[in-house]
Write an enzyme that holds these catalytic residues in place. Structure first.
Site, PDB file in Angstrom:
ATOM      1  N   LYS A 114       0.836  -1.192   0.000  1.00 56.65           N
ATOM      2  CA  LYS A 114       0.000   0.000   0.000  1.00 56.65           C
ATOM      3  C   LYS A 114       0.880   1.255   0.000  1.00 56.65           C
ATOM      4  O   LYS A 114       2.005   1.202   0.485  1.00 56.65           O
ATOM      5  CB  LYS A 114      -0.855   0.037   1.274  1.00 56.65           C
ATOM      6  CG  LYS A 114      -2.011  -0.936   1.275  1.00 56.65           C
ATOM      7  CD  LYS A 114      -2.831  -0.785   2.545  1.00 56.65           C
ATOM      8  CE  LYS A 114      -3.996  -1.744   2.543  1.00 56.65           C
ATOM      9  NZ  LYS A 114      -5.004  -1.481   1.506  1.00 56.65           N
TER      10      LYS A 114
ATOM     11  N   ARG B 244     -10.651 -11.321   1.277  1.00 58.42           N
ATOM     12  CA  ARG B 244     -11.473 -12.371   0.665  1.00 58.42           C
ATOM     13  C   ARG B 244     -10.748 -13.702   0.677  1.00 58.42           C
ATOM     14  O   ARG B 244     -11.386 -14.757   0.723  1.00 58.42           O
ATOM     15  CB  ARG B 244     -11.867 -11.940  -0.758  1.00 58.42           C
ATOM     16  CG  ARG B 244     -10.678 -11.585  -1.600  1.00 58.42           C
ATOM     17  CD  ARG B 244     -11.030 -10.698  -2.791  1.00 58.42           C
ATOM     18  NE  ARG B 244     -11.174  -9.283  -2.424  1.00 58.42           N
ATOM     19  CZ  ARG B 244     -11.498  -8.320  -3.280  1.00 58.42           C
ATOM     20  NH1 ARG B 244     -11.730  -8.619  -4.550  1.00 58.42           N
ATOM     21  NH2 ARG B 244     -11.594  -7.073  -2.869  1.00 58.42           N
TER      22      ARG B 244
HETATM   23  N1  BES Z   1      -8.173  -3.597   4.119  1.00 57.84           N
HETATM   24  C1  BES Z   1      -8.339  -3.142   2.788  1.00 57.84           C
HETATM   25  C2  BES Z   1      -9.630  -2.356   2.585  1.00 57.84           C
HETATM   26  C3  BES Z   1      -9.739  -1.077   3.343  1.00 57.84           C
HETATM   27  C4  BES Z   1      -9.411   0.112   2.739  1.00 57.84           C
HETATM   28  C5  BES Z   1     -10.230  -1.055   4.621  1.00 57.84           C
HETATM   29  C6  BES Z   1      -9.537   1.299   3.415  1.00 57.84           C
HETATM   30  C7  BES Z   1     -10.367   0.133   5.295  1.00 57.84           C
HETATM   31  C8  BES Z   1     -10.017   1.312   4.693  1.00 57.84           C
HETATM   32  C9  BES Z   1      -8.354  -4.328   1.838  1.00 57.84           C
HETATM   33  O1  BES Z   1      -7.589  -5.408   2.216  1.00 57.84           O
HETATM   34  C10 BES Z   1      -7.822  -3.844   0.534  1.00 57.84           C
HETATM   35  O2  BES Z   1      -6.686  -3.493   0.493  1.00 57.84           O
HETATM   36  N2  BES Z   1      -8.674  -3.845  -0.492  1.00 57.84           N
HETATM   37  C11 BES Z   1      -8.280  -3.427  -1.783  1.00 57.84           C
HETATM   38  C12 BES Z   1      -8.849  -4.429  -2.774  1.00 57.84           C
HETATM   39  C13 BES Z   1      -8.292  -4.300  -4.161  1.00 57.84           C
HETATM   40  C14 BES Z   1      -6.811  -4.638  -4.148  1.00 57.84           C
HETATM   41  C15 BES Z   1      -9.053  -5.225  -5.073  1.00 57.84           C
HETATM   42  C16 BES Z   1      -8.850  -2.037  -2.025  1.00 57.84           C
HETATM   43  O3  BES Z   1      -9.942  -1.740  -1.538  1.00 57.84           O
HETATM   44  O4  BES Z   1      -8.186  -1.253  -2.688  1.00 57.84           O
HETATM   45 MN    MN Z   2      -5.584  -5.256   1.650  1.00 68.00          MN
END
Ligand code: BES
Ligand code: MN
Ligand code: ZN
Length: 515
Positions: A289, A363
């Site tokens: 990230k 997921r």
């Molecule tokens: N934990 C994150 C989602 C999230 C984002 C929670 C902001 C709380 C605040 C999740 O694991 C994630 O990174 N999701 C990605 C999915 C994508 C890679 C398909 C996202 O939402 O960008």
């Molecule tokens: Mn994630």
């Protein structure tokens, strides 16, 4: 380096270790008493829009209209959430007028009133709360519950700020009855929410999968009819949980599958199962990230905390239901053993997943958790709870969690429970076409769409849904939008909300608990 410089460094290091020693805040003590109000402590008076009633009217009359004069001078109308502190008026050292608006006082409105009483009153260490006119026998308990929820704080890492313990006294027509209702039915809920918020607020260096398990064991100690189990890596290997194991393998801290089983109904009654995403820190893994805001990703285990705390609440209040929490616990890190984009993982169900982004890890861990839930428990209802996607935040802001279900009746139950408890959810679609975005050339499915994808929350739900048998009544709650608040709401302080415990408690009360 000189000896004295080394000694100074040592002292500094020791001081850091010392100041990080936990000094947990004492929770608000809640009591119930009869009608008589003390004059030397803070008294909270509810004021509805359109005129004084009950105790407020009596105090105003005794003070020759002093309350009305003060309200007029301050422009205080009694709108919900308005507060007006008054000192030395009508013979009271400290009064706090709290507006309750003009609508009928629902549970949520009473909780908000209680929360404001607990958080806005200053000056004295005991706060005496008057119950609004025309409310039922459950109202004092709702006020107390709101006060407990709203006064939550997490200050164990601050040195030298130990605040004095505070006491809140709810003045009820029948204090014994009010106290019994609160203790039996609502106090376990506030305690369970506080337990979950503590887990969520803990930083990643203090809470990892095994520590989550340990704290859960501690919380359930002495609670009847409960078993707590944790599957370790060899146990998960035996079951073929390649997705949960895959996410965990980039971290030095091994993953766990935590199972908490509460038996409050007949041995043959199928349980309600809550499966939670428990990523104790989500760095994104190899699909790292961006740095900005990454510190927030300690809250990526909120679903697991909510699921576990929901069962804690049900067990503590002796709900007549069988219920199970399954927490899929892992730390998503980019260590040398980490999974890569392009890797193929084999899940417990036998289905294979091509990893596109290692940051779509929720997921993955949930695919094994919901498979385990169905194989072992044959649930009456399966609800998974996860901070799954940024997309649900974009869609709904922090006012709603996203709800996905293929079962209209279940969806309606969840929507109603959300509305009753103020943990609002908004239903989003599970269009069959979402499956097209995750077809893989090499595996059964992709974990996420390649490239720029739309309907991101729906695609996440679709992936989890592909591990749910059509006959399993199922709902998916994407709580990424509501798990963390930057601005406090009355019963939800800034930071961890532990969203969903109240909602799931109400869902069980209304539809799954024997009477
Ligand atoms: N934990 C994150 C989602 C999230 C984002 C929670 C902001 C709380 C605040 C999740 O694991 C994630 O990174 N999701 C990605 C999915 C994508 C890679 C398909 C996202 O939402 O960008
Ligand atoms: Mn994630
Ligand atoms: Zn995540």
């Amino acid at each position: 380096m000189s000896m004295s410089r080394m000694a100074a460094l040592f002292v500094a290091a020791a001081a850091v270790a010392f100041s990080a020693a936990p000094a947990a805040a004492a929770p608000l003590a809640v009591e119930f008493a009869g009608a008589e109000l003390p004059r030397n402590q803070t008294v909270v008076l509810p004021v509805a829009e359109g005129g004084l009633a009950g105790s407020a009217a009596a105090i105003n009359a005794a003070g020759q209209g002093a309350l009305e004069q003060a309200m007029q001078a301050a422009g205080f109308k009694g709108k919900a959430g308005e507060v007006l502190p008054l000192y030395g008026v009508a013979g009271y050292r400290s009064l706090l007028l709290v507006g309750v608006g003009k609508d009928a006082l629902t549970r949520v409105a009473l909780e908000d009133y209680g929360a404001r009483a607990a958080t806005k009153a200053t000056g004295t260490d005991a706060v005496h709360v008057v119950v609004p006119e025309g409310t039922d026998a459950e109202a004092p308990a709702h006020i107390a519950n709101g006060a407990a929820l709203g006064s939550y704080g997490f200050d164990k890492y601050r040195s030298g700020t130990a605040k004095p313990a505070r006491k809140l006294v709810v003045h009820a027509a029948n204090p014994q009855d009010a106290e019994q209702r609160y203790k039996q039915s609502w106090q376990p809920l506030a305690e369970s929410v506080a337990f979950a918020r503590d887990l969520v607020n803990e930083p990643g260096n203090a809470l990892w999968p095994e520590e989550f398990v340990q704290r859960t064991r501690d919380a359930f100690r002495g609670v009847s009819n409960v078993t707590v189990e944790a599957l370790d890596v060899p146990a998960m290997e035996k079951l073929g949980m390649g997705a949960l194991l895959g996410v965990g393998q980039g971290s030095k801290r091994p993953p766990r599958l935590l199972v908490v089983h509460y038996r409050g109904a007949g041995a043959n009654d199928a349980p309600v199962v809550f499966a939670g995403k428990g990523i104790t820190f989500d760095s994104g893994g190899i699909s790292l990230k961006p740095g900005s805001g990454m510190e927030q990703m300690k809250y990526d285990m909120t679903g697991a905390a909510t699921a576990t705390a929901t069962v804690l609440n049900l067990a503590k209040r002796g709900a007549k239901v069988n219920a199970v929490a399954i927490a899929a616990l892992a730390e998503n890190m980019p260590g040398g053993g980490a999974i890569r984009p392009g890797d193929v993982l084999k899940t417990m169900s036998g289905k294979t997943i091509e990893v596109i982004s290692t940051d779509a890890e929720g997921r993955l861990v949930l695919s094994d958790a919901v498979t385990y839930a169905q194989v072992r428990f044959k649930p009456r209802l399966l609800v998974d709870v996860a901070t799954l996607t940024g997309a649900v935040r974009t869609a709904l802001g922090d006012d709603y969690a996203g709800l996905f279900s293929r079962h209209d009746a279940v969806a309606q139950q969840v929507l109603d429970a959300g509305h009753k408890t103020g943990e609002e959810v908004w239903r989003l679609p599970l269009h069959p076409d979402y499956a097209n975005g995750i077809t893989s050339d090499i595996a059964d499915i992709k974990g996420s769409a390649s490239g720029r994808a739309y309907a991101g929350a729906g695609i996440g739900a679709q992936v989890i849904g592909s591990f749910i048998a059509p006959e399993t009544p199922w709902a998916h709650l994407d709580i990424a939008s509501v798990a963390w608040l930057d601005a406090a709401q009355p019963t939800k302080p800034r930071g961890a909300t532990a969203f969903g415990i109240r909602l799931l408690d109400q869902l069980v009360r209304d539809h799954y608990e024997a009477r």
